[in-house]
Structures are given as structure tokens and as C-alpha cells.
Motif scaffolding. Structure first.
Motif, PDB file in Angstrom:
ATOM      1  N   SER A 264     -20.830 -17.065 -34.039  1.00 34.79           N
ATOM      2  CA  SER A 264     -20.838 -16.846 -35.202  1.00 34.79           C
ATOM      3  C   SER A 264     -20.378 -15.124 -34.454  1.00 34.79           C
ATOM      4  CB  SER A 264     -22.179 -15.915 -36.012  1.00 34.79           C
ATOM      5  OG  SER A 264     -22.356 -14.583 -34.884  1.00 34.79           O
ATOM      6  N   GLY A 265     -19.205 -14.355 -36.293  1.00 34.95           N
ATOM      7  CA  GLY A 265     -18.672 -13.328 -36.148  1.00 34.95           C
ATOM      8  C   GLY A 265     -19.631 -12.401 -34.907  1.00 34.95           C
ATOM      9  N   MET A 266     -20.551 -11.775 -35.271  1.00 32.72           N
ATOM     10  CA  MET A 266     -22.110 -11.005 -34.363  1.00 32.72           C
ATOM     11  C   MET A 266     -22.028 -11.501 -33.325  1.00 32.72           C
ATOM     12  SD  MET A 266     -21.707  -9.254 -36.708  1.00 32.72           S
ATOM     13  CE  MET A 266     -22.312  -7.864 -35.868  1.00 32.72           C
TER      14      MET A 266
ATOM     15  N   TYR B 207     -17.538  -2.805 -40.570  1.00 37.99           N
ATOM     16  CA  TYR B 207     -18.653  -4.349 -41.028  1.00 37.99           C
ATOM     17  C   TYR B 207     -20.259  -3.334 -40.702  1.00 37.99           C
ATOM     18  CZ  TYR B 207     -21.242  -8.421 -41.734  1.00 37.99           C
ATOM     19  OH  TYR B 207     -22.145  -8.940 -41.354  1.00 37.99           O
TER      20      TYR B 207
ATOM     21  N   GLU C 271     -11.004  -1.713 -36.790  1.00 32.92           N
ATOM     22  CA  GLU C 271     -11.530  -3.111 -37.248  1.00 32.92           C
ATOM     23  C   GLU C 271     -10.563  -2.343 -38.241  1.00 32.92           C
ATOM     24  OE1 GLU C 271     -15.593  -4.008 -39.246  1.00 32.92           O
ATOM     25  OE2 GLU C 271     -14.717  -3.956 -40.696  1.00 32.92           O
TER      26      GLU C 271
ATOM     27  N   ASN D  31     -13.558  -2.846 -43.944  1.00 33.62           N
ATOM     28  CA  ASN D  31     -14.434  -3.930 -44.849  1.00 33.62           C
ATOM     29  C   ASN D  31     -15.288  -2.194 -45.423  1.00 33.62           C
ATOM     30  OD1 ASN D  31     -16.372  -5.115 -45.959  1.00 33.62           O
ATOM     31  ND2 ASN D  31     -16.646  -6.991 -44.305  1.00 33.62           N
TER      32      ASN D  31
ATOM     33  N   ASP E 233     -10.974  -6.638 -34.356  1.00 37.49           N
ATOM     34  CA  ASP E 233     -11.641  -7.125 -35.208  1.00 37.49           C
ATOM     35  C   ASP E 233     -10.438  -7.271 -36.261  1.00 37.49           C
ATOM     36  OD1 ASP E 233     -12.993  -8.665 -37.755  1.00 37.49           O
ATOM     37  OD2 ASP E 233     -14.782  -7.509 -37.708  1.00 37.49           O
TER      38      ASP E 233
ATOM     39  N   THR F  39     -10.310  -9.703 -38.242  1.00 33.82           N
ATOM     40  CA  THR F  39     -11.525 -10.528 -39.971  1.00 33.82           C
ATOM     41  C   THR F  39     -10.622 -10.843 -40.891  1.00 33.82           C
ATOM     42  OG1 THR F  39     -13.169 -10.808 -38.467  1.00 33.82           O
ATOM     43  CG2 THR F  39     -13.453 -11.625 -40.421  1.00 33.82           C
TER      44      THR F  39
ATOM     45  N   MET G  32     -11.105 -10.347 -31.979  1.00 33.28           N
ATOM     46  CA  MET G  32     -12.133 -11.135 -32.818  1.00 33.28           C
ATOM     47  C   MET G  32     -12.108 -11.575 -33.911  1.00 33.28           C
ATOM     48  SD  MET G  32     -14.911  -9.629 -34.581  1.00 33.28           S
ATOM     49  CE  MET G  32     -15.919 -10.755 -35.417  1.00 33.28           C
TER      50      MET G  32
ATOM     51  N   SER H 298     -14.398 -13.031 -37.192  1.00 37.40           N
ATOM     52  CA  SER H 298     -15.662 -13.840 -37.545  1.00 37.40           C
ATOM     53  C   SER H 298     -14.979 -15.084 -38.106  1.00 37.40           C
ATOM     54  CB  SER H 298     -16.122 -13.142 -38.776  1.00 37.40           C
ATOM     55  OG  SER H 298     -16.925 -13.623 -40.300  1.00 37.40           O
TER      56      SER H 298
ATOM     57  N   THR I  15     -15.864 -17.759 -39.617  1.00 38.30           N
ATOM     58  CA  THR I  15     -16.374 -17.781 -40.809  1.00 38.30           C
ATOM     59  C   THR I  15     -15.550 -17.747 -42.557  1.00 38.30           C
ATOM     60  OG1 THR I  15     -18.342 -16.512 -39.631  1.00 38.30           O
ATOM     61  CG2 THR I  15     -18.845 -17.513 -42.377  1.00 38.30           C
ATOM     62  N   LYS I  16     -15.079 -16.221 -42.092  1.00 35.40           N
ATOM     63  CA  LYS I  16     -13.801 -15.869 -42.749  1.00 35.40           C
ATOM     64  C   LYS I  16     -12.728 -17.110 -43.400  1.00 35.40           C
ATOM     65  CE  LYS I  16     -17.601 -13.518 -43.534  1.00 35.40           C
ATOM     66  NZ  LYS I  16     -17.378 -12.646 -42.699  1.00 35.40           N
TER      67      LYS I  16
ATOM     68  N   ILE J 206     -20.369 -21.076 -40.007  1.00 34.82           N
ATOM     69  CA  ILE J 206     -20.387 -19.252 -39.142  1.00 34.82           C
ATOM     70  C   ILE J 206     -19.520 -19.223 -38.336  1.00 34.82           C
ATOM     71  CG2 ILE J 206     -21.753 -17.413 -38.656  1.00 34.82           C
ATOM     72  CD1 ILE J 206     -21.705 -18.460 -41.982  1.00 34.82           C
ATOM     73  N   MET J 207     -18.871 -18.476 -37.591  1.00 33.86           N
ATOM     74  CA  MET J 207     -18.289 -19.053 -35.976  1.00 33.86           C
ATOM     75  C   MET J 207     -17.320 -17.652 -35.835  1.00 33.86           C
ATOM     76  SD  MET J 207     -15.862 -21.551 -34.567  1.00 33.86           S
ATOM     77  CE  MET J 207     -16.817 -23.444 -35.318  1.00 33.86           C
TER      78      MET J 207
ATOM     79  N   LEU K  29     -15.976 -13.489 -47.391  1.00 31.25           N
ATOM     80  CA  LEU K  29     -15.424 -13.893 -47.816  1.00 31.25           C
ATOM     81  C   LEU K  29     -14.219 -14.631 -47.139  1.00 31.25           C
ATOM     82  CD1 LEU K  29     -13.080 -11.980 -45.521  1.00 31.25           C
ATOM     83  CD2 LEU K  29     -15.362 -10.285 -45.482  1.00 31.25           C
TER      84      LEU K  29
HETATM   85  N1  PLP Z   1     -16.471  -8.901 -39.058  1.00 28.72           N
HETATM   86  C1  PLP Z   1     -15.793  -8.697 -40.510  1.00 28.72           C
HETATM   87  C2  PLP Z   1     -15.052  -7.948 -40.581  1.00 28.72           C
HETATM   88  C3  PLP Z   1     -16.955  -9.431 -41.185  1.00 28.72           C
HETATM   89  O1  PLP Z   1     -16.848  -9.078 -42.545  1.00 28.72           O
HETATM   90  C4  PLP Z   1     -18.531  -9.957 -40.914  1.00 28.72           C
HETATM   91  C5  PLP Z   1     -18.872 -10.980 -41.851  1.00 28.72           C
HETATM   92  O2  PLP Z   1     -18.919 -10.395 -42.725  1.00 28.72           O
HETATM   93  C6  PLP Z   1     -18.482  -9.885 -39.537  1.00 28.72           C
HETATM   94  C7  PLP Z   1     -17.573  -9.030 -38.784  1.00 28.72           C
HETATM   95  C8  PLP Z   1     -19.675 -10.772 -38.620  1.00 28.72           C
HETATM   96  O3  PLP Z   1     -18.883 -12.046 -38.873  1.00 28.72           O
HETATM   97  P1  PLP Z   1     -20.166 -13.317 -38.926  1.00 28.72           P
HETATM   98  O4  PLP Z   1     -20.721 -12.987 -40.542  1.00 28.72           O
HETATM   99  O5  PLP Z   1     -19.337 -14.416 -39.138  1.00 28.72           O
HETATM  100  O6  PLP Z   1     -21.559 -13.033 -38.106  1.00 28.72           O
END
Ligand code: PLP
Length: 379
Positions: A73-75, A98, A141, A145, A170, A172, A190, A192, A194-195, A204-205, A325
Motif C-alpha cells: 500500500s502507499g502507507m 494526507y 507532499e 491533500n 509523496d 501521489t 513515493m 500511493s 492505488t490512485k 491498493i499499492m 482519488l
Molecule cells: N499519500 C496520499 C497523498 C494519499 O492520498 C494516500 C491515500 O489516500 C496515501 C498516501 C496512502 O496510500 P494507500 O491508501 O495506498 O495506502
């Protein structure tokens, strides 16, 4: 190679055993060895998987990174960066980020003795003022967000490097199509995944890219030791999604621009946050470091109350009320109660994240239908 060509070809070869043009899903946990220690470069699938390796190479190419690693996941990608630190180390990050990153930093890693300080990174001097000899990482970031603030990656990287501090971004919200932090001086990028990168709201990645071999070695060690890896089926889906990343991003940007201007001129809207506006406080920096302004927009209704915001959210028909998103379909979110609920209200409000803020992830549908839906919801 240019971006669109890299998206389709970087790191991708036809499968040598069959000629399959699509990278196969290597759904296996282990690999047979010819004799002890004699193998084809793959021993155990937590450590290496061929589907994952292709995706990692492809994503590294899109971020102009020498090395890339994918995570569950992003996290877990973010967590990997923080796990390279030691108790006593300090991290400086932006006040507006975030909510999940804020939670990970303050509720998980602070208990292991890592200190996090949050400042408004739009002013790089504020960062320099609080760097100490214990500072080991600047976590950026941008765009942020959900306030869509822009932080100058080049300026922050210069400050970090002057003090021997690594800089992670970040990326993303921008996606590699719009912004490449390593080209602006950052050490780590970095995502996410996922987006925007995956783009179809079905995976999710996370991803980490760097051109520093020592940093990549640490990431590889943690990836293997902690084991937060994505499965091969998800890697396949992301590889497929990336093939249209450049086309999707073009449409996200076009639709985003039209909606941002529509909202700005709408009598029922109080403020609109989108870095493409010439009067956005960080527009010049956005223009310098981004190739477009994306499809993320936040706004507050003129009647600035929770009740009005709830009423508006309930009226959307085409925009779906959901977290996340960057997918092809448009989403609407309520950061104070959804994605950023883990940030205490007093901290949120300082950065402008009020209870009435609405966030849009503008998809790639027909713009007329999106505008009609917005109009009926906010009227
Ligand atoms: N960073 C940002 C800017 C995000 O918006 C998100 C998730 O919304 C994340 C990190 C975390 O990513 P993930 O949900 O893939 O773990």
C-alpha cells in the motif's frame, strides 16, 4: 524515450518462454532450485517476483529513478522510508498532508522515539529554521491533500542537502506524468499507486523510487524483512493501468481545469483550491515543477456550514461519495470526516481544512455531464 512510450515499453519484454506480449502473472510463492543455491535468480516470492520486478522497473523509468520497489500500500511504502530511521532521529513534514501519513507518523512512529515536526513547507525558510543535527528526513507532499498547496521541491531539496538531510516527496496527487521529484533534487519519490497510477479503483499499492543505491538497498532490505509486498495479480493490473496513464492524465487535467473554472464562477461557491489558477498563491511554483495541474480540486460552498456541505454531498448523482482519488470515475469526498478525520480539528483548521471543505477527484467522464451534476448539487 518520452513518457507515453516509457509507460508502454520501459522494463517490459515479451515473455521469453511463450512470447506472451502481456507480462504473465507469476502466481507462485516459491521457485524450484536446480541444486542448493543454484536457481534462476528467484528464491522466494516475498523477496522477488517476476511480475513485480517488471512493474518496479517500469515505474522507476516513469519517475526517472534508477531503482524502484513496490509495496502492499502507499502507507507501507511511507512506513518503509521511516523505518530507515533510528530512535532519536527527527523528521520535518508539512502541516497539511494526507491524514493517514500524519497518523502513521504521530501514532505509530513517535512511540518508537522518532520525532515529527510539522511546518508550513510553502515557506522553505521555516524548514531551515527548525532543522537540527538530529533531522534526518524532510517529508514533502505536493500538491497537498486536500488543500492543493504547492511546495517548492527544488528549494526544499537544496535546504535538505545543505544540512545533509534526505528529502522524500509523496507524488501521489501529481502522478509521474505531471511531476518527477527526483529531477527537482529529491532523494526519494513515493506514490500511493492505488490512485492515478493504477487508475481503475481496483488495487491498493505503494511505490518508492530513488537513484541512490544505498537508499534502495535499505528499501530492499525492509521490503524483504517486513514483507509488505503486493501480490502478482495486483502488479499485473497496475501494469495494465499504466499503459493508459498518459491518456488518462490528459483527460483528468482537461476536465479538472474546466471544473475548477466552473466552480470559481459559481455564485454558490465561496472558495476553490486548484493550483492551475493564476491567482493561486503557489501558481508560479506549480508551473515550474509540474507539467499540468491535475484533476484534484477542493472547494467550500458559499453557505459555509456543515449542514450545507452535507446537503450538497447527498445530492451528487454522478460523482460518487467515496474515499480515494485518481480513478477514472469522479469521486467527491469530505476530508474533515473521511480522509483527514485522524488529524485533530485544531490542527486541520490552521491549514484551512474546515468542516465544510469538499474535495473532488475529477474523472475522465464527459465534462458536460460532470458539470451538470456539480451544478445541481451545489445550487
Ligand atoms: N499519500 C496520499 C497523498 C494519499 O492520498 C494516500 C491515500 O489516500 C496515501 C498516501 C496512502 O496510500 P494507500 O491508501 O495506498 O495506502
Amino acid at each position: 524515450m518520452k513518457f507515453g512510450t516509457k509507460a508502454l515499453h520501459a522494463g517490459i519484454e515479451p515473455d521469453p518462454s511463450t512470447g506472451a506480449i502481456m507480462t504473465p502473472i507469476f502466481q507462485t510463492s516459491t521457485y524450484v532450485q536446480d541444486s542448493p543455491g543454484v536457481h534462476k535468480g528467484y528464491e522466494y516470492a516475498r523477496t522477488q517476483n517476476p511480475t513485480r520486478s517488471v512493474l518496479e522497473k517500469n515505474l522507476a523509468a516513469l519517475e526517472n529513478a534508477k531503482f524502484g520497489r513496490c509495496f502492499a500500500s502507499g502507507m507501507s511504502a511511507t512506513e518503509t522510508v521511516i523505518k530507515t530511521l533510528r530512535p532519536g532521529d527527527e523528521v520535518i513534514s508539512t502541516g497539511d498532508l494526507y491524514g493517514g501519513s500524519f497518523r502513521l507518523f504521530t501514532q505509530i512512529f513517535e512511540q518508537f522515539g522518532i520525532k515529527f515536526t510539522f511546518v508550513d513547507m510553502r515557506n522553505p525558510r521555516k524548514v531551515e529554521e527548525i532543522i537540527t543535527d538530529k533531522t534526518k528526513l524532510l517529508w514533502v507532499e505536493t500538491p497537498t491533500n486536500p488543500m492543493l498547496n504547492i511546495i517548492d521541491i527544488e528549494a526544499i531539496s537544496a535546504i535538505g542537502h545543505k544540512h545533509g538531510v534526505k528529502v522524500a516527496v509523496d507524488n501521489t496527487f501529481a502522478s509521474p506524468y505531471l511531476q518527477n521529484p527526483l529531477d527537482q533534487g529529491a532523494d526519494i519519490v513515493m506514490h500511493s499507486v492505488t490512485k492515478y497510477i493504477a487508475g481503475h479503483s481496483d488495487v491498493i499499492m505503494g511505490f518508492l523510487g530513488t537513484s541512490d543505491p544505498a537508499i534502495d538497498e535499505q528499501f530492499g532490505f525492509i521490503q524483504n524483512s517486513s514483507g509488505a509486498i503486493p501480490g502478482p495479480q495486483d502488479c499485473f493490473l497496475v501494469l495494465r493501468g499504466i499503459k493508459t496513464l498518459h491518456l488518462r492524465m490528459q483527460r483528468h487535467c482537461e476536465n479538472g481545469e474546466k471544473i475548477a473554472h466552473f466552480l470559481k464562477n459559481h455564485p454558490a461557491v465561496k472558495s476553490v483550491f486548484w493550483p492551475g489558477f493564476e491567482d493561486h498563491p503557489n501558481h508560479a511554483i506549480a508551473k515550474k515543477q509540474m507539467r499540468g495541474f491535475g484533476g484534484m480540486i477542493s472547494f467550500t460552498p458559499k453557505e459555509d456550514t456543515i449542514e450545507k456541505t452535507e446537503e450538497t454531498l447527498n445530492k451528487f448523482k454522478l460523482f460518487s461519495l467515496a474515499e480515494s482519488l485518481g480513478g477514472v470515475e469522479s469521486l467527491v469526498g469530505y476530508p474533515a470526516g473521511m480522509t483527514h478525520a485522524s488529524i485533530p480539528k485544531e490542527k486541520r483548521i490552521v491549514g484551512g481544512l474546515t468542516d465544510s471543505l469538499i474535495r473532488l477527484s475529477v474523472g475522465i467522464e464527459d465534462i458536460d455531464d460532470l458539470i451538470a451534476d456539480l451544478d445541481q448539487a451545489i445550487k
